[in-house]
Structure formats: C-alpha cells, structure tokens
Scaffold this motif. Structure first.
Motif, mmCIF file in Angstrom:
data_model
loop_
_atom_site.group_PDB
_atom_site.id
_atom_site.type_symbol
_atom_site.label_atom_id
_atom_site.label_comp_id
_atom_site.label_asym_id
_atom_site.label_seq_id
_atom_site.Cartn_x
_atom_site.Cartn_y
_atom_site.Cartn_z
ATOM 1 N N ARG A 127 18.646 28.122 -12.217
ATOM 2 C CA ARG A 127 19.857 27.406 -11.795
ATOM 3 C C ARG A 127 21.020 28.373 -11.560
ATOM 4 N NH1 ARG A 127 22.413 22.521 -11.689
ATOM 5 N NH2 ARG A 127 20.457 21.455 -12.207
ATOM 6 N N PHE A 130 20.259 30.216 -8.229
ATOM 7 C CA PHE A 130 20.340 29.345 -7.051
ATOM 8 C C PHE A 130 21.778 28.915 -6.756
ATOM 9 C CE2 PHE A 130 15.829 27.410 -6.302
ATOM 10 C CZ PHE A 130 15.384 28.666 -5.924
ATOM 11 N N GLN A 131 22.582 28.758 -7.817
ATOM 12 C CA GLN A 131 23.965 28.347 -7.595
ATOM 13 C C GLN A 131 24.797 29.455 -6.946
ATOM 14 O OE1 GLN A 131 25.115 26.928 -11.523
ATOM 15 N NE2 GLN A 131 24.668 24.804 -10.953
ATOM 16 N N LEU A 134 22.034 29.898 -2.943
ATOM 17 C CA LEU A 134 21.863 28.823 -1.958
ATOM 18 C C LEU A 134 23.149 28.443 -1.218
ATOM 19 C CD1 LEU A 134 19.223 26.570 -3.769
ATOM 20 C CD2 LEU A 134 18.876 28.374 -2.074
ATOM 21 N N PRO A 135 24.319 28.458 -1.868
ATOM 22 C CA PRO A 135 25.531 28.171 -1.080
ATOM 23 C C PRO A 135 25.766 29.174 0.053
ATOM 24 C CG PRO A 135 25.978 27.868 -3.410
ATOM 25 C CD PRO A 135 24.606 28.474 -3.320
ATOM 26 N N LEU A 173 16.912 20.948 -7.443
ATOM 27 C CA LEU A 173 17.974 21.937 -7.580
ATOM 28 C C LEU A 173 18.392 22.467 -6.211
ATOM 29 C CD1 LEU A 173 19.812 23.704 -9.291
ATOM 30 C CD2 LEU A 173 17.875 25.233 -9.702
ATOM 31 N N GLU A 176 20.405 19.772 -4.597
ATOM 32 C CA GLU A 176 21.708 19.683 -5.280
ATOM 33 C C GLU A 176 22.653 20.776 -4.773
ATOM 34 O OE1 GLU A 176 23.219 20.871 -9.710
ATOM 35 O OE2 GLU A 176 21.369 19.700 -9.595
ATOM 36 N N CYS A 177 22.088 21.932 -4.410
ATOM 37 C CA CYS A 177 22.902 23.059 -3.936
ATOM 38 C C CYS A 177 23.182 22.988 -2.440
ATOM 39 C CB CYS A 177 22.220 24.379 -4.285
ATOM 40 S SG CYS A 177 22.226 24.759 -6.059
#
Length: 591
Positions: A127, A130-131, A134-135, A173, A176-177
């Motif tokens: 997490r 990826f946070q 991914l953005p 996840l 979500e991103c």
C-alpha cells in the motif's frame, strides 16, 4: 478522448484492433536509448510497448523513492506516446523478469512476513508503495488522454500461489489509487496455473505466457475462458523470442525463422507481446537468480535475451524475419527501416593504481559492530558485498573453522592469507586454520557476495534469500562472538574514499583504477577475458558483474556513461587475478 475496451475483441475507439506489442524495459537501458528502441519497435509493425515496473528499483530503501533518470517511468511512457505507441504497464509488486528478487525490495526481508500474500505486514508495504507509484501513472491512462491501455494485477501468480484474496486486495488497491483502465493477470497456458493465478471470476482479463505451439495454447485459454462464461480475445503477454542466460552455462539461442513462423501463427489466433523486443542490461547488482533443487543459479549481467534487438540496441536478423512475418499476417501495418548504431572500440588503457580491500576497510567506513553477524539486509541495502571481520583467539595449534548458513559466495582469509573460496556445494565446509606463532590473535576476514536473489519459483520465501551470514562463525565447536561489518555497496561515497596508496596485494580482493581521456565517445564493451570475478564501475556507474566462468566475457557500456575528456574506471576484483589493462571493444565477447 480515445477509448480502449476488452469485449469479444480489443476495441480502440470502438473498433477492433490486434495488439502487436514488444517488451522494452526502461530500467535496463539509458533514457537516451529509449527513442531508438521505441522507434524500432514501431518500425517492426508494432502498435504497443510493454514494460514491467520493479519495486526494488523505485523504493531502494523503505520510504525512499526514486523516479529519476533511468527510473523515470513517466518519461518513458510519454516518449512512447510521442511515437504513437500504446502502452501496457505491469506494476505488480512481483515481476520475475530475471530481475533481483523478482522486483521485491531486499528490505522486506528485515521483517517476518509471507511475500505475495494477504499477510498484513506485506500488504501494508504494498500500500505504501502503490500510494506513491500509482498516482504518477493515473494521468497516463487512456481514460485521461494518455497511451496506457492496460495494467497488470499480478505476474504468473499461478506458478506460485492460489490466494485469490491477495489478488483481490491488490486489484482493489489499484482501483482505490485511481487505476481505471482494464486490468489483467498473466500466467502459463495450462489449467492448473490459470485456476490458481487468475481473477476471471472478478472480470479481470486473462493473458497467457508462452513462446510456441500458439494454436494449442490459445485453445487452452479459450476453453478456460468459456468455462467462466467469457468470450475474450486471446493475448500472449510474453511471447518468448529468446531466453536468459546463467553463469557457467551455454548461451541459449532461438532460430529466427522458427520464431517468425510461430509469430505468424500466433497473430492468426490473437494478439501478442514479444518478450523481449530489446532486453538491455542488468546494470549494478540487479541480475536475478534461478533455483534448481538445492542450488541457486545466478544469471549474467547481459539481458541480451537473443531478442530482436541486441543488448546494445542493434537490429538482428531475427528482427527482419519477424518484421516480414508480421507484414504477411497483418498487411495493413505500418513498417519502416529500423535505426542502427555504430559500436566503438575506444582503445586500451593501462591500470594505474590498485589497493587491497583489507588494507583500506577502515578508511572506507566505520564498521558496524554486533555480538552476532548481521545479514546484508540488516547491515545495509542488501546488495553487493559484506565484509565480516573478527578477531579469534590464537591457540597456537590447528583449530577448526566453519561459516554456518551463509549466502552466496565466500572468500575466507586469516591474517591476510586466503584459506578458501566457498560457493554452492562447498558452503559450510570445515577448515583447519593456524595463527602466526608470534601473535595472540588471528584476524579473520570473510567477504560475502550476494550473487542475486531467486526471482521465480518455490524459493521466493526461502531462507537463502537473506544474504550474508545468517548463522555464525564457529571456532572449534562454539559460535564466535564479536563482529565488525563493512557493507560494500560501491556507492559514490565509498569509491571516493579509496586510498590507492594504502597498500597493494593482488591476492586480496582489490580495487584497480585507471583514468584516461576520450576525444569521442560511443557505445562499447569492456573485454573481461583477462579478469577473474568482480564488477566494473565507469565514472561512478556500476556496469554489472563479470566472471571468468562465462559464457559472457564482456560488459556493455553505453556512451552515456562515458565523457569527452577525463574518465575514471574502477574494477573491483575478488578472485586474486591481477588486472593490468582496460580494453574497450566494439562487440560483445561470448563463448
């Protein structure tokens, strides 16, 4: 804004399209090479480029992120878009790819956790990564005006596990991103791995990995999809056009015409991604490792892969054979003559300075001290080398010595004398040592090299993934206490701290240095036939490993690592071969 959908066909702006893709790993070449490599892919007749994204490259230390230079995935994607290529990204935390630890960061090994599972400790790290990652990718999606059409959830998970909850958590996840392009998994084309590794029940697109028997493999995938009520198009996400190589084994080649025939057959039944189109290089310490029984078998620095472009980016005969096959299968594709490059033999330069590692270890760094040995991951980044130094009591007679549970390759010295090199079957063998008659202690130095963590299969969670000494060092029949640790990552700071006047001894692990002036630069290779084992560092950049056991006896050096004017090359040689010169050549040296 353009659209991409997966129904009975791949649909671009509502119209069926066959994806003809090739794998180019941005992180295995310099940014200056991206444009030519991408152009040559398009000139082949392709409309898409695919790449993995290695977690360990972008988060080398926990919480420290790097997306600059060769690691600038966003710049690579934008370059592909500028050339009119669509993009498939595979940001899964595990990539295999013959890459160190399959892309997983070494620092994960500092905490007990089960990798690639719903273990909360593992998923918390995923997490966090990826946070950040991914953005950066969200604006590149086709849904935002970019070229990115698909993204991978996990890679060949059916060849490892079957925990669908883990796949679902990863998928959720990603969503979500902000990921909203079609998601996919890729696995082998047989029922057991498709059952275990896909999320077809959650409408995640299924792709296969294979390199031959296209009709048979496509039929297996079609049947699997039909069982789950899907009528999706067939996509081979890794159509293997060559193979990787390991130290001490023959180079693996694939006949170009055989590949061309198979590509033509594959395009008759579906879409494909040529793996690899341009392989590139495992610079630094990032080569992967295979597992065979009890043995770990590290892979070479070159990722040439016998691909359509050479390691240096030159089109091969195979390129033209596949280009012709694509045209025959898809007459409407745009093709062009590929770009070529000139490789350079830049000359021969004498080695000017050398110094023993054992003579300068305390100048390079302040050692970390502990009662029992630290692993590489605990002591530093987990890559490169770790020198353990201990003082043993001299009993003035022969004593038994054993290094317990260590990986991967050990050089054992007592009072500066080499006692043994231990590797694979000889690891842990008992030695007999004896100190000098006029000394009350014995200085023991053990240099341990991490040759690369296993990147595929049953050993991914295995104990030998932790490098260095895991157990301890035994004198007589007891474990010794008191260790000094010198992690050798060969960072810029360490290289700058080398004092070449401190004392030479070519039988020791040794740093060799030469400086020279170039009036012109060019892509080149360094001939390592006269070397033993080690790495070559050009102007601060680690080109990777050489090893006299072959089958590759050179290291690729892109011109971007060289400078007009003054250059410095440092060779770190571990196996006692005295290096006299540096030779540049215009071709790779392979057996």
């Amino acid at each position: 804004m353009r659209t991409f959908e997966i129904k009975e066909d791949f649909l671009l702006d509502g119209k069926p399209i066959k994806l003809i893709s090739g794998a180019i790993h941005y992180f295995r070449m310099t940014p200056a090479q991206w444009t030519d490599s991408l152009y040559n892919l398009k000139a082949l007749g392709a409309n898409t480029v695919e790449t993995y994204i290695p977690w360990n490259l972008h988060e080398p230390r926990e919480g420290v992120y790097d997306f600059e230079g060769m690691k600038d995935i966003c710049a690579f994607v934008k370059q592909a878009q500028a050339l009119g290529l669509m993009v498939i990204l595979r940001p899964s935390v595990y990539i295999c790819a013959e890459w160190e630890f399959g892309g997983l960061p070494a620092w994960l090994l500092n905490e007990p956790m089960r990798l690639r599972s719903t273990d909360p400790r593992f998923m918390a790290k995923v997490r966090n990564y990826f946070q950040v990652l991914l953005p950066k990718l969200v604006p590149l999606q086709i849904t935002h005006g970019g070229p990115l059409i698909m993204m991978q959830v996990e890679n060949e998970y059916g060849s490892y596990g079957m925990e669908k909850a883990y796949l679902r958590q990863t998928k959720e996840l990603m969503e979500e991103c902000g990921i909203d392009v079609p998601l996919f998994t890729s696995d082998g084309a047989w029922e057991e791995v498709l059952d275990a590794g896909t999320l077809i029940e959650d409408d995640v697109f299924v792709t296969g990995n294979f390199g031959s028997r296209s009709k048979e493999n496509a039929a297996v995938m079609k049947e699997f999809m039909a069982k789950h009520g899907k009528n999706w198009p067939i996509m081979c996400m890794e159509y293997w056009d060559g193979w990787f190589n390991r130290w001490g084994e023959p180079i693996i080649k694939r006949d170009g015409q055989d590949l061309a025939n198979e590509v033509k057959e594959m395009l008759a039944v579906g879409s494909l991604n040529l793996y690899m189109f341009h392989g590139g290089t495992n610079f630094g310490f990032y080569n992967g490792c295979s597992a065979r029984g009890a043995l770990d078998l590290p892979q070479v620095s070159s990722y040439d892969y016998d691909a359509l472009l050479t390691e240096a980016g030159e089109p091969t005969d195979k390129y033209y054979q596949v280009q012709k096959a694509i045209k025959e299968a898809c007459p409407e594709v745009w093709q062009a003559k590929p770009r070529t490059k000139q490789l350079a033999a830049l000359g021969t330069f004498p080695i000017e300075n050398s110094v023993s590692l054992l003579a300068i270890k305390d100048q390079l760094m302040i050692p970390q001290e502990s009662m029992y040995p630290l692993t590489m991951e605990a002591a530093s980044t987990g890559y490169g080398y770790l020198l353990y130094s201990v003082q043993l009591k001299n009993y003035h007679r022969e004593n038994k010595l054993k290094v317990v549970e260590a990986s991967d390759r050990l050089h054992i010295f007592t009072d500066g004398q080499l006692q043994a090199i231990q590797y694979q079957e000889t690891l842990g063998e008992e030695l007999l040592i004896q100190g000098a008659p006029d000394k009350e202690t014995i200085e023991l130095d053990v240099l341990v090299e991490n040759l690369g963590r296993v990147n595929y299969g049953f050993k991914l969670n295995g104990p030998t993934q932790a490098k260095g000494i895991r157990g301890g060092i035994m004198q007589d029949i007891h474990f010794h206490q008191g260790y000094r640790h010198y992690p050798l990552t060969l960072s810029a700071e360490q290289l700058q701290a080398i004092d070449y006047q401190a004392g030479k001894n070519p039988t020791h692990p040794t740093f060799y240095q030469t400086t020279f002036t170039l009036t012109e630069v060019g892509d080149t290779f360094i001939d390592c036939r006269g070397y033993g084992k080690g790495v070559v560092i050009v102007n601060g950049t680690n080109l990777g490993r050489y090893w006299q056991r072959g089958p590759v006896h050179s290291l690729y050096c892109p011109k971007e690592f060289l400078k007009k004017g003054s250059n410095e090359v440092v060779v770190f040689e571990t196996d006692g071969v005295e290096i006299k010169e540096l030779v540049f050549c215009d071709q790779p040296v392979v057996e």
